[in-house]
Scaffold this motif. Structure first.
Motif, PDB file in Angstrom:
ATOM      1  N   SER A   2       0.122  -1.464  -0.228  1.00  0.00           N
ATOM      2  CA  SER A   2      -0.235   0.104   0.133  1.00  0.00           C
ATOM      3  C   SER A   2       0.649   1.454   0.094  1.00  0.00           C
ATOM      4  O   SER A   2       1.790   1.680   0.475  1.00  0.00           O
ATOM      5  N   ASP A   6      -2.723   4.857  -2.317  1.00  0.00           N
ATOM      6  CA  ASP A   6      -3.662   3.633  -1.979  1.00  0.00           C
ATOM      7  C   ASP A   6      -4.072   4.482  -0.712  1.00  0.00           C
ATOM      8  O   ASP A   6      -6.245   4.818  -0.470  1.00  0.00           O
ATOM      9  N   ASP A  10      -8.655   6.147  -0.411  1.00  0.00           N
ATOM     10  CA  ASP A  10      -9.061   4.743   0.883  1.00  0.00           C
ATOM     11  C   ASP A  10      -9.835   5.995   1.661  1.00  0.00           C
ATOM     12  O   ASP A  10     -11.134   5.891   2.344  1.00  0.00           O
ATOM     13  N   LYS A  15     -16.563   3.798   1.743  1.00  0.00           N
ATOM     14  CA  LYS A  15     -16.368   1.961   2.883  1.00  0.00           C
ATOM     15  C   LYS A  15     -17.244   1.216   1.556  1.00  0.00           C
ATOM     16  O   LYS A  15     -16.781   0.487   1.592  1.00  0.00           O
ATOM     17  N   ARG A  96      -7.148   1.744  -7.324  1.00  0.00           N
ATOM     18  CA  ARG A  96      -7.309   2.231  -6.364  1.00  0.00           C
ATOM     19  C   ARG A  96      -8.155   2.637  -5.654  1.00  0.00           C
ATOM     20  O   ARG A  96      -8.810   2.728  -4.785  1.00  0.00           O
ATOM     21  N   ARG A  99      -9.909  -1.189  -4.165  1.00  0.00           N
ATOM     22  CA  ARG A  99      -9.673  -1.152  -2.894  1.00  0.00           C
ATOM     23  C   ARG A  99      -9.473  -2.477  -1.919  1.00  0.00           C
ATOM     24  O   ARG A  99      -9.457  -3.399  -1.223  1.00  0.00           O
TER      25      ARG A  99
END
Ligand code: PMV
Length: 338
Positions: A2, A6, A10, A15, A96, A99
């Protein structure tokens, strides 16, 4: 492994992944009137200086994505092998957003401009891609956030999320969250652009390599960066006051300063072809005859010409005569868009 990039994706992306829906988007290509040439952070595509562009109307990239059983990429009607650089670069960017989730995608993309010829095809490509990825998983991000994420695909792509004039502020934060583009609320319906197509072959030296080498070795780099920052302010003023002469003079001088900075790198970086210079000379000759035309060039041999619509017939008759054999695209950047 990571990376910082990245971690930023995130942090900025939701999410939750909603069920993917098939979506399409178009992003216009853009031409900088004050250029981005040099990164203060290579991994995050953070620029040394701010820049300002104009988008190219219907010239750009159409992209469609849909959920699939395996990742695939179709580009301009051709299936792209997964070992190819284009596939790898595209899906590295997709990853990316994904994830690590097992969410294969079929991506179909069509460019209405030649690829990698200094005509900003990566800009429109990444801008269309980040839009469809967010729309696919039904993420409604602020456009400034989308611009930050798109910038990490290709710097100039962060300006391709809008039509018209767009201002990319360099920002100062180490994580680049203040380095994004915003549209300038102006339309300028009598502005025109001609692209003189000198070469559609992919450029020999990518803009990333050209930039990094220029930053590392050109003694003119520091003055270039401060000149470019100043030029952005002048262009903002020219746009606010509809001053075409100031716009054109600043854009042409800025492009030539960028190329001079590259030429001073050791060894030199040169994107000019002999015909590029011939076109520039034609532009200067037209100006001497009283026709208001200005030129700009990016990391490729093609020359873009700015002029007001009242000069259109003069420009259209003068240029092809002098440039027999070269293809010219006549663009109205503020025309009704796809
Ligand atoms: O965004 P990149 O890495 O393709 O670099 C763009 C560089 C120039 O087109 C020469 C200048 C600019 O601001 O678009």
């Amino acid at each position: 492994m990571s990376s910082l990039a990245d971690a930023i994706f995130d942090r900025l992306l939701p999410k939750r992944f909603a069920t993917g829906v098939p979506v399409s988007a178009f992003a216009p290509s853009n031409i900088a009137l004050s250029k981005y040439w040099g990164k203060r952070d290579v991994a995050l595509n953070l620029p040394t200086n701010s820049s300002l562009s104009i988008s190219l109307g219907n010239y750009g990239t159409h992209t469609h994505i849909t959920a699939a059983h395996a990742d695939s990429l179709t580009f301009n009607g051709q299936t792209i092998a997964c070992e190819s650089a284009l596939f790898q670069r595209t899906f590295a960017f997709v990853e990316r957003f994904r994830r690590g989730q097992d969410l294969p995608l079929a991506i179909t993309t069509e460019n209405t401009i030649p690829t990698a010829a200094g005509l900003a095809s990566s800009a429109s490509g990444f801008a269309a891609l980040s839009q469809v990825l967010c729309a696919h998983w039904q993420w409604d991000l602020p456009l400034s956030t989308l611009s930050v994420l798109t910038r990490m695909g290709s710097g100039s792509a962060c300006r391709s999320l809008w039509h018209g004039f767009v201002h990319w502020q360099a920002g100062q934060a180490a994580d680049g969250l203040d380095s994004f583009a915003t549209p300038i609320a102006t339309d300028w319906h009598d502005l025109r652009l001609a692209v003189v197509v000198i070469s559609t072959a992919p450029k020999a030296l990518s803009s990333t390599h050209g930039m990094n080498h220029t930053v590392a070795s050109s003694p003119l780099y520091a003055p270039w960066a401060s000149t470019a920052e100043h030029d952005v302010q002048t262009l903002l003023h020219a746009i606010a006051t509809r001053n075409f002469t100031l716009l054109g003079q600043t854009a042409e001088a800025n492009a030539l300063a960028m190329h001079a900075t590259m030429l001073a790198a050791r060894p030199a970086v040169c994107y000019f072809a002999p015909q590029s210079l011939a076109v520039l000379q034609q532009v200067w000759q037209l100006r001497e005859q009283g026709v208001e035309v200005y030129a700009t060039m990016d990391a490729g041999a093609n020359v873009k010409i700015l002029y007001p619509v009242e000069a259109e017939s003069l420009v259209q008759s003068a240029l092809p005569a002098a440039l027999s054999g070269l293809d010219i695209w006549w663009i109205n950047p503020f025309a009704t868009i796809v």
